[in-house]
Write an enzyme that holds these catalytic residues in place. Structure first.
Site, short mmCIF file in Angstrom:
data_model
loop_
_atom_site.label_atom_id
_atom_site.label_comp_id
_atom_site.label_asym_id
_atom_site.label_seq_id
_atom_site.Cartn_x
_atom_site.Cartn_y
_atom_site.Cartn_z
N LYS A 62 13.06 42.69 4.93
CA LYS A 62 13.58 43.13 6.19
C LYS A 62 12.57 42.89 7.32
CE LYS A 62 15.68 47.04 3.77
NZ LYS A 62 15.51 48.49 3.52
N GLY A 63 11.32 42.67 6.92
CA GLY A 63 10.22 42.62 7.90
C GLY A 63 10.37 41.58 8.99
N GLU A 118 9.09 34.52 8.59
CA GLU A 118 8.43 35.59 7.83
C GLU A 118 7.61 36.46 8.77
OE1 GLU A 118 8.30 37.45 5.36
OE2 GLU A 118 7.13 36.59 3.72
N ASP A 119 7.49 37.74 8.45
CA ASP A 119 6.71 38.63 9.30
C ASP A 119 5.21 38.36 9.17
OD1 ASP A 119 6.64 39.55 6.67
OD2 ASP A 119 7.18 41.62 7.13
N ASP A 122 0.26 37.18 3.59
CA ASP A 122 -0.89 37.89 3.04
C ASP A 122 -1.51 36.99 1.97
OD1 ASP A 122 -2.68 39.85 2.29
OD2 ASP A 122 -1.21 41.23 1.49
N LYS A 150 -2.87 36.51 7.44
CA LYS A 150 -4.14 37.10 6.99
C LYS A 150 -4.89 36.03 6.20
CE LYS A 150 -2.74 41.93 6.29
NZ LYS A 150 -2.44 42.95 5.28
N PHE A 171 -4.04 46.85 6.68
CA PHE A 171 -2.59 46.97 6.52
C PHE A 171 -1.97 47.30 7.88
CE2 PHE A 171 1.43 48.91 5.25
CZ PHE A 171 1.87 47.95 4.35
N VAL A 172 -1.09 46.43 8.35
CA VAL A 172 -0.51 46.62 9.68
C VAL A 172 0.97 47.00 9.61
CG1 VAL A 172 -2.16 45.12 10.87
CG2 VAL A 172 -0.08 44.13 9.92
N ASP A 178 6.74 47.47 7.87
CA ASP A 178 6.88 48.89 7.50
C ASP A 178 5.77 49.37 6.57
OD1 ASP A 178 7.68 47.46 5.09
OD2 ASP A 178 8.50 49.37 4.40
P1 5GP Z 1 2.31 37.86 0.31
O1 5GP Z 1 3.22 37.37 -0.78
O2 5GP Z 1 1.97 36.82 1.32
O3 5GP Z 1 1.06 38.49 -0.29
O4 5GP Z 1 3.03 39.07 0.99
C1 5GP Z 1 3.91 38.94 2.02
C2 5GP Z 1 4.68 40.22 2.22
O5 5GP Z 1 3.87 41.37 1.93
C3 5GP Z 1 5.09 40.37 3.66
O6 5GP Z 1 6.34 39.76 3.91
C4 5GP Z 1 5.13 41.86 3.85
O7 5GP Z 1 6.38 42.36 3.43
C5 5GP Z 1 4.06 42.38 2.89
N1 5GP Z 1 2.78 42.60 3.60
C6 5GP Z 1 1.63 41.92 3.45
N2 5GP Z 1 0.66 42.41 4.26
C7 5GP Z 1 1.24 43.43 4.95
C8 5GP Z 1 0.76 44.32 5.96
O8 5GP Z 1 -0.39 44.31 6.42
N3 5GP Z 1 1.66 45.23 6.40
C9 5GP Z 1 2.94 45.31 5.97
N4 5GP Z 1 3.71 46.25 6.48
N5 5GP Z 1 3.42 44.48 5.02
C10 5GP Z 1 2.57 43.54 4.52
#
Ligand code: 5GP
Length: 198
Positions: A62-63, A118-119, A122, A150, A171-172, A178
């Protein structure tokens, strides 16, 4: 109660809500205007790059939804929208990269130009998974548009074609992001106080 009184009451409720959430924020990283300026810039760039391409923009729920709705208002070319929802296993503040598709796309992307919205990136594992999954459908192209990145957290080689801002490892929350389904409606992005999630 008169119309203006109802409006005032609504404004006070909003203010209270924002104040309540604000106390959980350690620092505002990106304010509303800074985000809107960047979204406008990204929209303009996508409009130029995808002229006559009728791209399919796939928002990761949903982000990504707040980012998507603001972004498309700044895109001047025809486009199609679709949504995808994934669930990630493991820690609530870290992605394991082991994902399950909860809602797949409805559009047939074969031969289409796809932009993933994508929001935040990470570890990059979620996007890597989606990218590989989409490529099996033989699209004309797949590009990534992410509001936040990140870079220090990447666990895989991932190229973000349209990037909003680089952030640190904190963590934002806010602007779609969310923690336990809260804070998505904040108009800015802030660092969540550690004690809220640890
Ligand atoms: P990745 O697979 O790149 O590690 O994770 C991506 C997803 O993790 C993002 O779409 C988000 O939902 C969640 N995520 C990663 N870092 C953060 C953060 O700092 N804050 C929030 N709210 N969600 C995050």
């Amino acid at each position: 109660m008169k119309k203006w009184q109802l409006k005032k009451l609504e404004q006070l409720r909003e203010l209270k809500k924002d104040k309540e959430m604000k106390t959980d924020i350690a620092e505002v990283l990106l304010d509303e205007q800074t985000i809107q300026n960047k979204v406008m810039e990204l929209g303009k760039k996508i409009s130029e790059d995808y002229k006559d391409k009728n791209p399919v923009m796939v928002c990761i729920l949903k982000g990504g939804v707040i980012f998507l709705t603001d972004l498309i208002k700044n895109i001047s070319i025809p486009l199609e929208l679709d949504f995808m929802s994934l669930s990630s296993y493991g820690d609530t503040t870290k992605s394991s990269g082991v994902v399950k598709i909860k809602k797949d796309i409805d559009v047939d992307i074969t031969g289409r130009h796809v932009i993933i919205i994508e929001d935040i990136v990470d570890s990059g594992l979620t996007l890597k998974y989606i990218n590989e999954y989409f490529k099996r459908h033989k699209p004309a192209s797949v590009k990534i548009c992410a509001l936040l990145d990140k870079p220090e957290a990447h666990k895989t080689d991932i190229y973000i074609d349209y990037k909003g801002f680089k952030v640190g490892n904190e963590f934002v929350v806010g602007y779609g992001l969310d923690y336990a389904q809260k804070y998505r409606n904040l108009p800015y992005i802030g660092i969540l106080k550690k004690e809220i999630y640890s």
